[in-house]
Design a protein around this motif. Structure first.
Motif, PDB file in Angstrom:
ATOM      1  N   THR A   4     -20.900  75.393 -34.963  1.00 17.21           N
ATOM      2  CA  THR A   4     -19.921  74.899 -34.001  1.00 17.21           C
ATOM      3  C   THR A   4     -19.656  75.932 -32.920  1.00 17.21           C
ATOM      4  OG1 THR A   4     -18.096  75.786 -35.263  1.00 17.21           O
ATOM      5  CG2 THR A   4     -18.777  73.558 -35.793  1.00 17.21           C
ATOM      6  N   ASP A   5     -20.355  77.020 -32.959  1.00 14.99           N
ATOM      7  CA  ASP A   5     -20.086  78.078 -32.000  1.00 14.99           C
ATOM      8  C   ASP A   5     -20.998  77.956 -30.801  1.00 14.99           C
ATOM      9  OD1 ASP A   5     -19.837  79.773 -34.953  1.00 14.99           O
ATOM     10  OD2 ASP A   5     -18.126  79.504 -33.630  1.00 14.99           O
ATOM     11  N   ILE A 188      -9.550  74.353 -30.939  1.00 17.06           N
ATOM     12  CA  ILE A 188     -10.780  73.685 -30.503  1.00 17.06           C
ATOM     13  C   ILE A 188     -10.932  73.974 -29.019  1.00 17.06           C
ATOM     14  CG2 ILE A 188     -11.864  71.446 -30.103  1.00 17.06           C
ATOM     15  CD1 ILE A 188      -9.379  71.767 -32.912  1.00 17.06           C
ATOM     16  N   ARG A 310     -18.224  74.707 -40.752  1.00 16.85           N
ATOM     17  CA  ARG A 310     -17.340  75.618 -40.038  1.00 16.85           C
ATOM     18  C   ARG A 310     -16.391  74.871 -39.122  1.00 16.85           C
ATOM     19  NH1 ARG A 310     -21.184  79.223 -37.625  1.00 16.85           N
ATOM     20  NH2 ARG A 310     -21.940  80.073 -39.581  1.00 16.85           N
ATOM     21  N   PRO A 312     -13.997  74.780 -35.897  1.00 23.81           N
ATOM     22  CA  PRO A 312     -13.982  75.521 -34.632  1.00 23.81           C
ATOM     23  C   PRO A 312     -12.966  76.660 -34.690  1.00 23.81           C
ATOM     24  CG  PRO A 312     -13.960  73.144 -34.206  1.00 23.81           C
ATOM     25  CD  PRO A 312     -13.847  73.327 -35.699  1.00 23.81           C
TER      26      PRO A 312
ATOM     27  N   LEU B 163     -20.061  68.395 -38.684  1.00 23.72           N
ATOM     28  CA  LEU B 163     -21.372  69.016 -38.447  1.00 23.72           C
ATOM     29  C   LEU B 163     -21.796  69.788 -39.685  1.00 23.72           C
ATOM     30  CD1 LEU B 163     -21.863  70.334 -34.844  1.00 23.72           C
ATOM     31  CD2 LEU B 163     -22.190  68.065 -35.823  1.00 23.72           C
ATOM     32  N   HIS B 240     -21.461  69.703 -31.323  1.00 22.19           N
ATOM     33  CA  HIS B 240     -20.272  70.467 -31.742  1.00 22.19           C
ATOM     34  C   HIS B 240     -19.054  70.197 -30.857  1.00 22.19           C
ATOM     35  CE1 HIS B 240     -21.905  73.337 -28.751  1.00 22.19           C
ATOM     36  NE2 HIS B 240     -20.656  73.703 -28.604  1.00 22.19           N
ATOM     37  N   LYS B 241     -19.275  69.783 -29.597  1.00 22.18           N
ATOM     38  CA  LYS B 241     -18.124  69.479 -28.730  1.00 22.18           C
ATOM     39  C   LYS B 241     -17.400  68.225 -29.245  1.00 22.18           C
ATOM     40  CE  LYS B 241     -20.680  71.217 -24.730  1.00 22.18           C
ATOM     41  NZ  LYS B 241     -20.021  72.379 -24.127  1.00 22.18           N
ATOM     42  N   PHE B 243     -17.605  67.026 -32.261  1.00 25.76           N
ATOM     43  CA  PHE B 243     -17.044  67.375 -33.574  1.00 25.76           C
ATOM     44  C   PHE B 243     -15.683  68.037 -33.403  1.00 25.76           C
ATOM     45  CE2 PHE B 243     -16.965  70.894 -36.893  1.00 25.76           C
ATOM     46  CZ  PHE B 243     -16.408  70.099 -37.881  1.00 25.76           C
ATOM     47  N   GLY B 244     -15.609  68.988 -32.494  1.00 27.47           N
ATOM     48  CA  GLY B 244     -14.338  69.677 -32.253  1.00 27.47           C
ATOM     49  C   GLY B 244     -13.251  68.707 -31.808  1.00 27.47           C
ATOM     50  N   LEU B 245     -13.617  67.802 -30.908  1.00 28.31           N
ATOM     51  CA  LEU B 245     -12.632  66.827 -30.423  1.00 28.31           C
ATOM     52  C   LEU B 245     -12.164  65.929 -31.564  1.00 28.31           C
ATOM     53  CD1 LEU B 245     -11.164  65.738 -27.923  1.00 28.31           C
ATOM     54  CD2 LEU B 245     -13.139  64.254 -27.507  1.00 28.31           C
ATOM     55  N   ALA B 248      -9.726  67.752 -33.660  1.00 22.27           N
ATOM     56  CA  ALA B 248      -8.426  67.827 -32.972  1.00 22.27           C
ATOM     57  C   ALA B 248      -7.653  66.517 -33.117  1.00 22.27           C
ATOM     58  CB  ALA B 248      -8.623  68.170 -31.494  1.00 22.27           C
TER      59      ALA B 248
END
Lengths: 341, 341
Positions: A4-5, A188, A310, A312, B163, B240-241, B243-245, B248
């Motif tokens: 996720t990085d 995030i 992982r 974020p 992810l 990953h973007k 996934f992060g959203l 959140a």
């Protein structure tokens, strides 16, 4: 392994041309360089606090090298005035950044967001007339550490093409959302371009082909040629969903006072929407629930070959203390360039 | 041609097995069916207002057919209590949905969000213990028409894999963001799954292969077999973007009182963050700027073969009046099934 990085993160080895320096040494190097560019003591402290934190969190390219970008920006050479509040209510404020670099403007914007949220359990604070704000998670972590949930978005100059477009009409428009949790902040932090603009320019500089599906050329045709992409633009990430999100963030930028047009260039806008989770659920209970949710996500059965799911920001914060002890990795030519400023 | 609309939209022809019916006839059909399922007069009015609007906006599958899904849900058969506020402050409220269908609960949640924002220029309102809320843009348009900017998110039962994961841990977690503009509401409405869950089940039902890169099987390996995807899960959109959203939004769902676990099933949560743009810039000026921004995006030079750059929601609203006159298209077997309820 899926990560996720962002791809630029976690350069912890010291390849040829790099050197490892302690935090004190990095701080002194940065202070001297920023002072020579013309920043006063308070601005130097604010800018450097973030740049060092970025390195500690594993983002070396958004650390000391950014001083060179600040030094090279025409905006840095233009006159600046102190950041000031030009409109406010008990729960809101609009800040004129006075052409200060975003590292300073957005730091002060976050401070106002925290102060107003402490008084009213909510705040919405915007800032404009600024540029280069660095790593959004840095600001969001400060707001989260004050006990708040915050949504931070920033809009910028057009680099991203709308779906179906052959020219940019949207900024790289990042969003950064932070939550307090019993295990520390969950943050995030993401752009909405398919590729960071800095990476596109780097690919163009070293003549490296772009991945498929991240850019179009000047005619709007898909391209893997980074130099062509500089004449066309980058796509939003994730097709029409990412395009929609980018449009929403560009629009929120207007709330921060981003001018729609200076000539035909959209300007930067920085917005924080901040609130006390206690408006809805007891804050302690929320912090526990966020931690439990993250643990539940991490405990998901994994794909073959994946050693960890992982969350974020988790790795960045986990490894910060270690880098504080071990020092950070900087390219020798960056050190030389900073000393030559 | 790239489109910002979801693939299920804009079925305006009448293929075999479908029929075109007037709005009055559709309303009567829906009223009778919903009444037979056991909804009272007010609930029928609320549910049907959205279902008809969805059809008018060009989303036939989220219109009358949803009555069949409501009828078939085990939750509809469980007892329900009136939606009620269980915690509130001048700017916030938490609603217990009382196991009412989301069409009703979220409608009432949006009403509370509007009322509180009218008094305080800001509100944050959550709701839980509910299910099936339908088309988020419907609610957001109501909030926007009251003069506010709103961010509406919803979290739900796990269908989306994190992810690196081989099992779902996240809902399809949509976000919907709306802005007033001088040319009418601008609404961005999107899920964060790579494919809508309903589409995956439909693919499984008719044995149609999934597109690449939207799902994993029970072992977490990429699959195009929709039946396998039902045992594994759908991916977040955009890597990953996305996934992060999604993480959140799942976290924001906790603010709406979504229980972290009922057994091991995450529950639904619905949240509105609403504010007066006048907190930052004069509301009229903002409305003009939003319209000008959308026109600037639309005026971007286009890719070859693209006849129009489309702003999310624009086509839906543009064509609503036409469908109000011309009627909507419904599958005959849906009509028959509604009459047989």
């Amino acid at each position: 392994m899926p990560s996720t990085d962002s791809p630029e993160s976690f350069l912890d080895d010291t390849p040829p041309g790099t050197t490892r320096i302690g935090i004190d040494e990095a701080t002194e190097l940065g202070e001297k360089a920023l002072t020579r560019i013309g920043f006063d003591k308070e601005d130097v402290r604010i800018i450097l606090d973030q740049l060092i934190d970025n390195a500690l969190c594993g983002y070396p390219f958004t650390s000391l090298p950014r001083i060179l970008a600040i030094a090279n920006s025409p905006k840095t050479k233009n006159p600046r005035k102190p950041v000031r509040v030009i409109h406010e209510t008990p729960v809101s404020a609009m800040l004129d950044g006075g052409n200060n670099v975003g590292y300073v403007t957005v730091y002060k914007t976050a401070e106002v967001a925290i102060e107003k949220a402490k008084n009213s359990q909510f705040s919405i604070v915007g800032a404009h007339d600024s540029y280069f704000s660095g790593r959004n998670a840095y600001y969001v972590e400060k707001v989260v550490n004050a006990g708040f949930v915050t949504i931070h978005v920033a809009c910028g100059q057009p680099l991203v093409v709308p779906l179906g477009g052959a020219r940019p009409a949207l900024g790289t428009n990042p969003f950064c959302i932070g939550f307090p949790s019993a295990d520390g902040p969950v943050i995030i932090d993401s752009g909405t371009a398919a590729m960071q603009w800095g990476e596109v320019t780097l690919h163009a500089h070293i003549d490296k082909p772009l991945p498929e599906g991240v850019a179009v050329d000047r005619n709007g045709a898909p391209t893997r040629d980074a130099k062509e992409a500089l004449l066309g633009g980058v796509l939003p990430f994730g097709g029409h969903k990412g395009f929609g999100l980018s449009v929403a963030i560009q629009t929120m930028g207007l709330l921060a006072g981003a001018q729609l047009a200076r000539g035909d260039v959209q300007d930067y806008g920085f917005l924080f929407i901040t609130f006390d989770p206690g408006l809805l659920v007891p804050a302690d209970q929320f912090a526990d629930q966020v931690a439990a949710l993250m643990n539940a996500i991490k405990a998901t059965p994994r794909q073959p070959g994946v050693d960890e799911i992982r969350i974020p920001s988790e790795r960045a914060f986990r490894e910060r203390d270690r880098r504080r002890r071990e020092g950070i990795v900087v390219e020798q030519k960056v050190i030389d360039a900073l000393k030559a400023l």
